[in-house]
Enzyme design. Sequence first.
Site: not given
Ligand code: 3PG
Length: 411
Positions: A150, A266
């Site tokens: 992030k 994903h």
């Molecule tokens: C994912 O790829 O699952 C999300 O981007 C999760 O991000 P987060 O843990 O900050 O909610």
Amino acid sequence: MKNEYLALGEELDPEGYLICDYRVKSDLPIETAGSRIAEEESTGTWTRPTTLTEDIYERYGAKVVMAQGNMVRVGYPVIDFSGEFGGVPQILSIIAGNLFGLESLRGVRLQDIWIPKVITERYPGPRYGISGLRKILDRPEKPLIGTIVKPKIGLPPKEFADYVYEAGKGGLTNSKDDETLVDQDFCPLEARVSAVSEKLDLLEEEGHPMIHAHNISTSAHEILDAADIALENGARQLMVDVFTEGFSGVQVLAEDPSVGVPLHVHRAMHGAFTRDPEHGISMPVACKLVRMVGGDSFHIGTYGTGKMHANISEELHSEKALTEEMHGIHPTIPVSSGGLHPGHMPELMAKSGNDVQIQAGGGVSGHPDGVRAGATALMQAVDAAFDGIPLREYAKSHDELRKALETWGYR
Ligand code: 3PG
């Protein structure tokens, strides 16, 4: 000629049919609603074609074998899926095609599927799956624990790779690109993979085996080129956003002998068709298809603990779809991700068990003392939950966890 597509009570040979359960909302009697699906998706249409012979109907017509309450079970003869070409696109065009738009059905949801071996054996399945990933990471029992770098977009390659290194030093086994990052100018794929690979080599030398999933979701004709670039630069794992890419994007990577690394899958965009309980496609259906085409890890949700909408019984069903016996195909590891932080671990792990990959992006990078401390806190929470020690108790002697719990609480 009977053309009602009804064979209520008939016992279908599970090797002769691809069987689907649909939840249906309609003003029609449930058998009629079911036969509209079977008709539209096999040999029929809105009227009886003069070209539809008894023989075609008998051989290729789908059958409604159960119609009760708001549920129907439809069996599609395997011959409807035969031939060299077609693949998952064709499977979906049949079992999840026009039916969703039929005016006579106010809602229809594909709840579950059972795919016969004669079809699954044409697909690669996961090369690594749960046991393969555990072996690579030398983590035989506990859940795999990861982060998502992030912010989702914006970090240049060096800072991106530093994040991964810090997470590895905090003890995490996995990290990954976010679903929206691929090859943007501020963080091109080649430079990012190369920077991350260097840090993963360093982590390995320092005794922290870790893998990072690089997102190569792109137009179909480019995905193998993207994979090549990533692999040439040392990628240990690749990632695909399966619903925006298409199931075939995962399959092409799983089947290509030059790829050979685990595939992280994903589910971005799934909510468009999984969230409405009366219309769409369930996650367990997607899980069976992702497993069949070769996904080694697949996001299924956080059992009501994180930021994403959850249907807990469906998530438990997804877990089974990825892990239960399916014609000898390796189990895919379920991934729990979305709004998680250390305080969630006991409740999450009580539901998920240990065969899971848990990931936190904000729940690592938002730690007041930074990424390394955030990763450490997450590992501490997992260790405590694994050993059945209450977090409050464990935090007394683990500072990183204490600060995380002070920041985000226990839920
Ligand atoms: C994912 O790829 O699952 C999300 O981007 C999760 O991000 P987060 O843990 O900050 O909610």
